[in-house]
Design a protein around this motif. Structure first.
Motif, PDB file in Angstrom:
ATOM      1  N   ALA A 107       0.830  -1.204   0.000  1.00  0.00           N
ATOM      2  CA  ALA A 107       0.000   0.000   0.000  1.00  0.00           C
ATOM      3  C   ALA A 107       0.868   1.259   0.000  1.00  0.00           C
ATOM      4  N   ALA A 108       1.936   1.245   0.791  1.00  0.00           N
ATOM      5  CA  ALA A 108       2.844   2.395   0.829  1.00  0.00           C
ATOM      6  C   ALA A 108       3.508   2.617  -0.527  1.00  0.00           C
ATOM      7  N   VAL A 109       3.890   1.531  -1.185  1.00  0.00           N
ATOM      8  CA  VAL A 109       4.499   1.651  -2.511  1.00  0.00           C
ATOM      9  C   VAL A 109       3.502   2.232  -3.502  1.00  0.00           C
ATOM     10  N   TYR A 110       2.246   1.761  -3.445  1.00  0.00           N
ATOM     11  CA  TYR A 110       1.214   2.292  -4.340  1.00  0.00           C
ATOM     12  C   TYR A 110       0.963   3.784  -4.076  1.00  0.00           C
ATOM     13  N   ILE A 111       0.996   4.181  -2.813  1.00  0.00           N
ATOM     14  CA  ILE A 111       0.798   5.597  -2.470  1.00  0.00           C
ATOM     15  C   ILE A 111       1.936   6.442  -3.036  1.00  0.00           C
ATOM     16  N   VAL A 112       3.168   5.990  -2.841  1.00  0.00           N
ATOM     17  CA  VAL A 112       4.330   6.739  -3.356  1.00  0.00           C
ATOM     18  C   VAL A 112       4.260   6.833  -4.880  1.00  0.00           C
ATOM     19  N   ALA A 113       3.925   5.725  -5.540  1.00  0.00           N
ATOM     20  CA  ALA A 113       3.829   5.738  -7.005  1.00  0.00           C
ATOM     21  C   ALA A 113       2.746   6.715  -7.459  1.00  0.00           C
ATOM     22  N   ALA A 114       1.601   6.691  -6.807  1.00  0.00           N
ATOM     23  CA  ALA A 114       0.496   7.591  -7.183  1.00  0.00           C
ATOM     24  C   ALA A 114       0.900   9.052  -6.996  1.00  0.00           C
ATOM     25  N   LEU A 115       1.498   9.359  -5.862  1.00  0.00           N
ATOM     26  CA  LEU A 115       1.918  10.745  -5.615  1.00  0.00           C
ATOM     27  C   LEU A 115       2.982  11.183  -6.618  1.00  0.00           C
ATOM     28  N   ALA A 116       3.929  10.302  -6.888  1.00  0.00           N
ATOM     29  CA  ALA A 116       4.999  10.646  -7.823  1.00  0.00           C
ATOM     30  C   ALA A 116       4.449  10.885  -9.229  1.00  0.00           C
ATOM     31  N   ILE A 117       3.526  10.058  -9.658  1.00  0.00           N
ATOM     32  CA  ILE A 117       2.910  10.269 -10.980  1.00  0.00           C
ATOM     33  C   ILE A 117       2.080  11.539 -10.976  1.00  0.00           C
ATOM     34  N   GLY A 118       1.287  11.716  -9.941  1.00  0.00           N
ATOM     35  CA  GLY A 118       0.426  12.898  -9.856  1.00  0.00           C
ATOM     36  C   GLY A 118       1.196  14.206  -9.839  1.00  0.00           C
ATOM     37  N   PHE A 119       2.337  14.217  -9.158  1.00  0.00           N
ATOM     38  CA  PHE A 119       3.143  15.433  -9.058  1.00  0.00           C
ATOM     39  C   PHE A 119       4.307  15.473 -10.041  1.00  0.00           C
ATOM     40  N   ARG A 120       4.275  14.546 -11.009  1.00  0.00           N
ATOM     41  CA  ARG A 120       5.259  14.506 -12.095  1.00  0.00           C
ATOM     42  C   ARG A 120       6.694  14.414 -11.579  1.00  0.00           C
ATOM     43  N   ARG A 121       6.898  13.480 -10.685  1.00  0.00           N
ATOM     44  CA  ARG A 121       8.239  13.190 -10.164  1.00  0.00           C
ATOM     45  C   ARG A 121       8.684  11.861 -10.778  1.00  0.00           C
ATOM     46  N   ARG A 122       9.172  11.950 -11.987  1.00  0.00           N
ATOM     47  CA  ARG A 122       9.461  10.764 -12.801  1.00  0.00           C
ATOM     48  C   ARG A 122      10.447   9.811 -12.134  1.00  0.00           C
ATOM     49  N   THR A 123      11.535  10.314 -11.591  1.00  0.00           N
ATOM     50  CA  THR A 123      12.540   9.454 -10.959  1.00  0.00           C
ATOM     51  C   THR A 123      11.947   8.719  -9.762  1.00  0.00           C
ATOM     52  N   LEU A 124      11.198   9.416  -8.947  1.00  0.00           N
ATOM     53  CA  LEU A 124      10.554   8.781  -7.793  1.00  0.00           C
ATOM     54  C   LEU A 124       9.529   7.750  -8.261  1.00  0.00           C
ATOM     55  N   ALA A 125       8.780   8.084  -9.303  1.00  0.00           N
ATOM     56  CA  ALA A 125       7.798   7.136  -9.843  1.00  0.00           C
ATOM     57  C   ALA A 125       8.486   5.873 -10.357  1.00  0.00           C
ATOM     58  N   LEU A 126       9.571   6.050 -11.097  1.00  0.00           N
ATOM     59  CA  LEU A 126      10.314   4.890 -11.594  1.00  0.00           C
ATOM     60  C   LEU A 126      10.827   4.023 -10.442  1.00  0.00           C
ATOM     61  N   THR A 127      11.340   4.661  -9.411  1.00  0.00           N
ATOM     62  CA  THR A 127      11.846   3.921  -8.253  1.00  0.00           C
ATOM     63  C   THR A 127      10.722   3.135  -7.586  1.00  0.00           C
ATOM     64  N   ALA A 128       9.589   3.783  -7.352  1.00  0.00           N
ATOM     65  CA  ALA A 128       8.457   3.116  -6.703  1.00  0.00           C
ATOM     66  C   ALA A 128       7.941   1.954  -7.546  1.00  0.00           C
ATOM     67  N   VAL A 129       7.843   2.144  -8.843  1.00  0.00           N
ATOM     68  CA  VAL A 129       7.319   1.099  -9.718  1.00  0.00           C
ATOM     69  C   VAL A 129       8.306  -0.075  -9.818  1.00  0.00           C
ATOM     70  N   TRP A 130       9.607   0.220  -9.832  1.00  0.00           N
ATOM     71  CA  TRP A 130      10.592  -0.867  -9.810  1.00  0.00           C
ATOM     72  C   TRP A 130      10.505  -1.652  -8.505  1.00  0.00           C
ATOM     73  N   ILE A 131      10.359  -0.952  -7.390  1.00  0.00           N
ATOM     74  CA  ILE A 131      10.199  -1.626  -6.094  1.00  0.00           C
ATOM     75  C   ILE A 131       8.943  -2.491  -6.118  1.00  0.00           C
ATOM     76  N   GLU A 132       7.884  -1.964  -6.699  1.00  0.00           N
ATOM     77  CA  GLU A 132       6.643  -2.726  -6.817  1.00  0.00           C
ATOM     78  C   GLU A 132       6.861  -4.003  -7.633  1.00  0.00           C
ATOM     79  N   LEU A 133       7.528  -3.894  -8.770  1.00  0.00           N
ATOM     80  CA  LEU A 133       7.759  -5.059  -9.623  1.00  0.00           C
ATOM     81  C   LEU A 133       8.614  -6.105  -8.908  1.00  0.00           C
TER      82      LEU A 133
END
Length: 128
Positions: free
Chosen positions: A52-78
């Motif tokens: 859930a925490a990973v999904y929250i970070v990914a959502a916030l990063a995508i929503g606020f256009r933080r590409r590097t953070l989004a990539l990190t969160a999505v890699w952690i998710e995978l």
């Protein structure tokens, strides 16, 4: 000149909505399980909270256009869904209950396995 694709536009909006949905779903489930049944399956419920925490970070990063953070969160998710998926197949006795990532997300129609792949594809094709 080609149009710049923002990570939170076009397909990114759908991706953002799905991450928000999964954050709410996994978060509500884990909060309930941790509060009422922690002693039954602590590892599973803590992993659900982590997802859930990973999904929250990914959502916030995508929503606020933080590409590097989004990539990190999505890699952690995978890595998480593959790792937990393998672990739940190889040592099911260690999991008294399911997590979002159990058996590669079978309880969610394998969408937890598909989502990070789609997320990475979109993030690689977009710019921010």
């Amino acid at each position: 000149m080609p149009e710049v694709r923002r990570i939170n536009s076009g397909p990114g909006k759908v991706l953002l909505a799905v991450y928000i949905l999964f954050a709410i779903s996994a978060g509500a489930r884990s909060v309930y399980q941790l509060a009422t049944q922690f002693s039954v399956a602590p590892l599973a419920y803590l992993l659900s909270a982590f997802s859930a925490a990973v999904y929250i970070v990914a959502a916030l990063a995508i929503g606020f256009r933080r590409r590097t953070l989004a990539l990190t969160a999505v890699w952690i998710e995978l890595v998480g869904v593959i790792g937990v998926g393998l672990f739940t197949l190889l040592a099911p006795e260690d999991f008294a209950d399911d997590t979002v990532w159990t058996d590669f997300g079978i309880g969610y129609g394998f969408f937890p396995l598909i989502l990070p792949v789609l997320g990475l594809l979109w993030l690689w094709r977009s710019q921010d």
